[in-house]
Design an enzyme around this catalytic site. Structure first.
Site, PDB file in Angstrom:
ATOM      1  N   THR A   1      -0.609  -0.105  -4.727  1.00 57.10           N
ATOM      2  CA  THR A   1      -1.677   0.866  -4.952  1.00 57.10           C
ATOM      3  C   THR A   1      -1.068   2.108  -5.583  1.00 57.10           C
ATOM      4  O   THR A   1       0.015   2.552  -5.184  1.00 57.10           O
ATOM      5  CB  THR A   1      -2.382   1.234  -3.637  1.00 57.10           C
TER       6      THR A   1
ATOM      7  N   ASP B   1       0.863  -1.187   0.000  1.00 55.61           N
ATOM      8  CA  ASP B   1       0.000   0.000   0.000  1.00 55.61           C
ATOM      9  C   ASP B   1       0.893   1.229   0.000  1.00 55.61           C
ATOM     10  O   ASP B   1       1.236   1.786   1.041  1.00 55.61           O
ATOM     11  CB  ASP B   1      -0.918  -0.015   1.221  1.00 55.61           C
ATOM     12  N   VAL B   2       1.277   1.673  -1.203  1.00 56.54           N
ATOM     13  CA  VAL B   2       2.257   2.749  -1.345  1.00 56.54           C
ATOM     14  C   VAL B   2       1.655   4.012  -1.956  1.00 56.54           C
ATOM     15  O   VAL B   2       2.201   5.097  -1.796  1.00 56.54           O
ATOM     16  CB  VAL B   2       3.466   2.279  -2.187  1.00 56.54           C
ATOM     17  N   LYS B   3       0.559   3.865  -2.694  1.00 54.37           N
ATOM     18  CA  LYS B   3      -0.158   4.995  -3.306  1.00 54.37           C
ATOM     19  C   LYS B   3       0.780   5.966  -4.034  1.00 54.37           C
ATOM     20  O   LYS B   3       0.690   7.177  -3.892  1.00 54.37           O
ATOM     21  CB  LYS B   3      -1.003   5.735  -2.265  1.00 54.37           C
ATOM     22  N   ARG B   4       1.674   5.420  -4.827  1.00 55.27           N
ATOM     23  CA  ARG B   4       2.591   6.256  -5.608  1.00 55.27           C
ATOM     24  C   ARG B   4       1.861   6.858  -6.806  1.00 55.27           C
ATOM     25  O   ARG B   4       0.802   6.403  -7.205  1.00 55.27           O
ATOM     26  CB  ARG B   4       3.776   5.430  -6.095  1.00 55.27           C
TER      27      ARG B   4
END
Length: 229
Positions: A78, A51-54
């Protein structure tokens, strides 16, 4: 703690979703803990959803992808869609990996942009359609909050084949039955339903492993009941 939680649920759940910011904030020791958590989960036969949402330009995204997939061994990440396909494409260079693209998130502030009118449709619908176009290799899915079952259903109608990562169950209050009924595909699959705090912190006592396992089992059983299984 993480190893104990993984041991408690490894035969119940398909995947874990470590949130990298929680570890990065702790410096090098935190990064080591994140790496060891990913490695241990993989050893126990679980998928790792980083879950990094880059979401950055291609040259930078290439290094983020290398970090996620090569350094930490994640199976999926993500990502934010805001900067377009060239910010997603480097992750697709890993044919056995995937990414879930933020679409309709479970937080209230998501309304600020996701509900904006975009040619007669909300922006999150435009995102869903665009990700479906990008998904030529079958590596992409969508993040859809389980706290909005009607909107979850609307995205499923638009993208019947995409897989969804669905946060919002548990501590955020999403209704499991409504979530499953709204988001599953024709095969009664197509969703990775995430519950984090409700399982991780089911107890603050010495029985935390047993309580975590019990909540995970209750959640799994509720999901399967909603699927009619």
């Amino acid at each position: 703690f993480n190893r104990a939680i993984i041991d408690a649920v490894a035969d119940i759940v398909p995947a874990v979703k470590p949130q990298i910011a929680m570890y990065e904030a702790l410096g090098p020791a935190g990064i080591d803990a994140y790496s060891m958590t990913c490695e241990y989960a993989k050893q126990q036969g679980l998928y790792v959803l980083g879950d990094v949402k880059r979401g950055d330009i291609g040259s930078t995204a290439k290094h983020y992808a290398k970090e996620a997939f090569e350094r930490f061994g994640a199976d999926c990440v993500t990502l934010s869609p805001y900067m377009g396909f060239d910010s997603v494409e480097p992750y697709l260079e890993y044919p056995d990996k995937g990414a879930f693209i933020l679409c309709r998130t479970s937080n209230k502030g998501g309304d600020d942009f996701q509900m904006l009118d975009c040619g007669g449709q909300p922006l999150y619908h435009a995102v869903a359609k665009k990700v479906e176009q990008w998904n030529t290799t079958g590596q992409l899915g969508l993040v859809i909050g389980g706290t909005y079952p009607k909107e979850l259903a609307s995205v499923r109608a638009l993208t019947p084949e995409l897989n969804f990562l669905v946060p919002g169950i548990g501590a955020q209050g999403g209704d499991i039955n409504a979530c499953v009924q709204s988001g599953m595909n024709a095969q009664k699959t197509g969703m990775v339903i995430n519950s984090s705090r409700a399982i991780l912190y089911a107890s603050s006592g010495e029985d935390f492993k047993e309580k975590a396992r019990a909540v995970a089992m209750q959640t799994r059983d509720a999901i399967n009941a909603a699927r009619g299984l």
